[in-house]
Scaffold this active site. Sequence first.
Site, PDB file in Angstrom:
ATOM      1  N   GLN A  94      15.133  47.382 -30.328  1.00 33.51           N
ATOM      2  CA  GLN A  94      16.012  46.468 -29.599  1.00 33.51           C
ATOM      3  C   GLN A  94      17.444  46.519 -30.130  1.00 33.51           C
ATOM      4  OE1 GLN A  94      14.302  42.461 -29.624  1.00 33.51           O
ATOM      5  NE2 GLN A  94      13.428  42.879 -27.607  1.00 33.51           N
ATOM      6  N   TYR A  97      19.540  44.649 -27.453  1.00 32.58           N
ATOM      7  CA  TYR A  97      19.282  43.204 -27.413  1.00 32.58           C
ATOM      8  C   TYR A  97      19.771  42.532 -28.691  1.00 32.58           C
ATOM      9  CZ  TYR A  97      16.666  38.845 -26.765  1.00 32.58           C
ATOM     10  OH  TYR A  97      16.325  37.516 -26.617  1.00 32.58           O
ATOM     11  N   LYS A 101      22.783  39.732 -28.847  1.00 38.51           N
ATOM     12  CA  LYS A 101      22.509  38.379 -29.333  1.00 38.51           C
ATOM     13  C   LYS A 101      23.273  38.089 -30.628  1.00 38.51           C
ATOM     14  CE  LYS A 101      19.851  36.928 -26.003  1.00 38.51           C
ATOM     15  NZ  LYS A 101      20.208  35.761 -25.179  1.00 38.51           N
ATOM     16  N   TYR A 129      10.177  33.405 -31.277  1.00 39.25           N
ATOM     17  CA  TYR A 129       9.375  33.833 -30.126  1.00 39.25           C
ATOM     18  C   TYR A 129       8.853  32.597 -29.390  1.00 39.25           C
ATOM     19  CZ  TYR A 129       9.988  38.551 -31.610  1.00 39.25           C
ATOM     20  OH  TYR A 129      10.555  39.762 -31.932  1.00 39.25           O
TER      21      TYR A 129
END
Length: 188
Positions: A94, A97, A101, A129
């Site tokens: 990721q 991502y 973020k 999560y």
Amino acid sequence: AIKVDVSDLKACMSAVETIESEQGAIHVLVNNAGITRDGVLHKMDADSWQAVMDTNLNSCFNLCRAIVPYMRDRKAGRIINISSINGQKGQFGQTNYSAAKAGMLGFTKALALESAIKGITVNAICPGYIETDMTAEMKPEVLDSIVAQIPAHRMGHPDEIAGLVDFLASDKAAFITGATTSANGGQY
């Protein structure tokens, strides 16, 4: 409700203008748009990188750029950016991502510095999560291995994040700005 492509600055400017003129002042903005296009960097195509940057990071600029002038004029406002645990620690597969973020966290701190004098707070939340459509798409064996690493031994619930958003949007949080709050069941 107004449907808007958050990756498009002109669309965001138009939507905010429409809401402000037809429905009244926007007092709270929650930047919660997020997508994944997972893959290891050496195999990631540019479209996967750009789609995640446009939706997860550029949307913060687009919506804040559209609404901050109104909030500055009113000398009040709350902006809450929903980042991620993976923006704090990174995550295999990721890079796009995690970078988007993490970028939200720097964006939050800088905008908080620029906006505090005008009565606008800007904060970030880094959920771990959470039981969402996004995590439901993960392979069960991957999700099970992640949950096993969470000290609380469970995923979070959307209402747990919503409660934190509600607090940061309230007058009780008027002196909190530039902060990053983690809600991750103890996973660091």
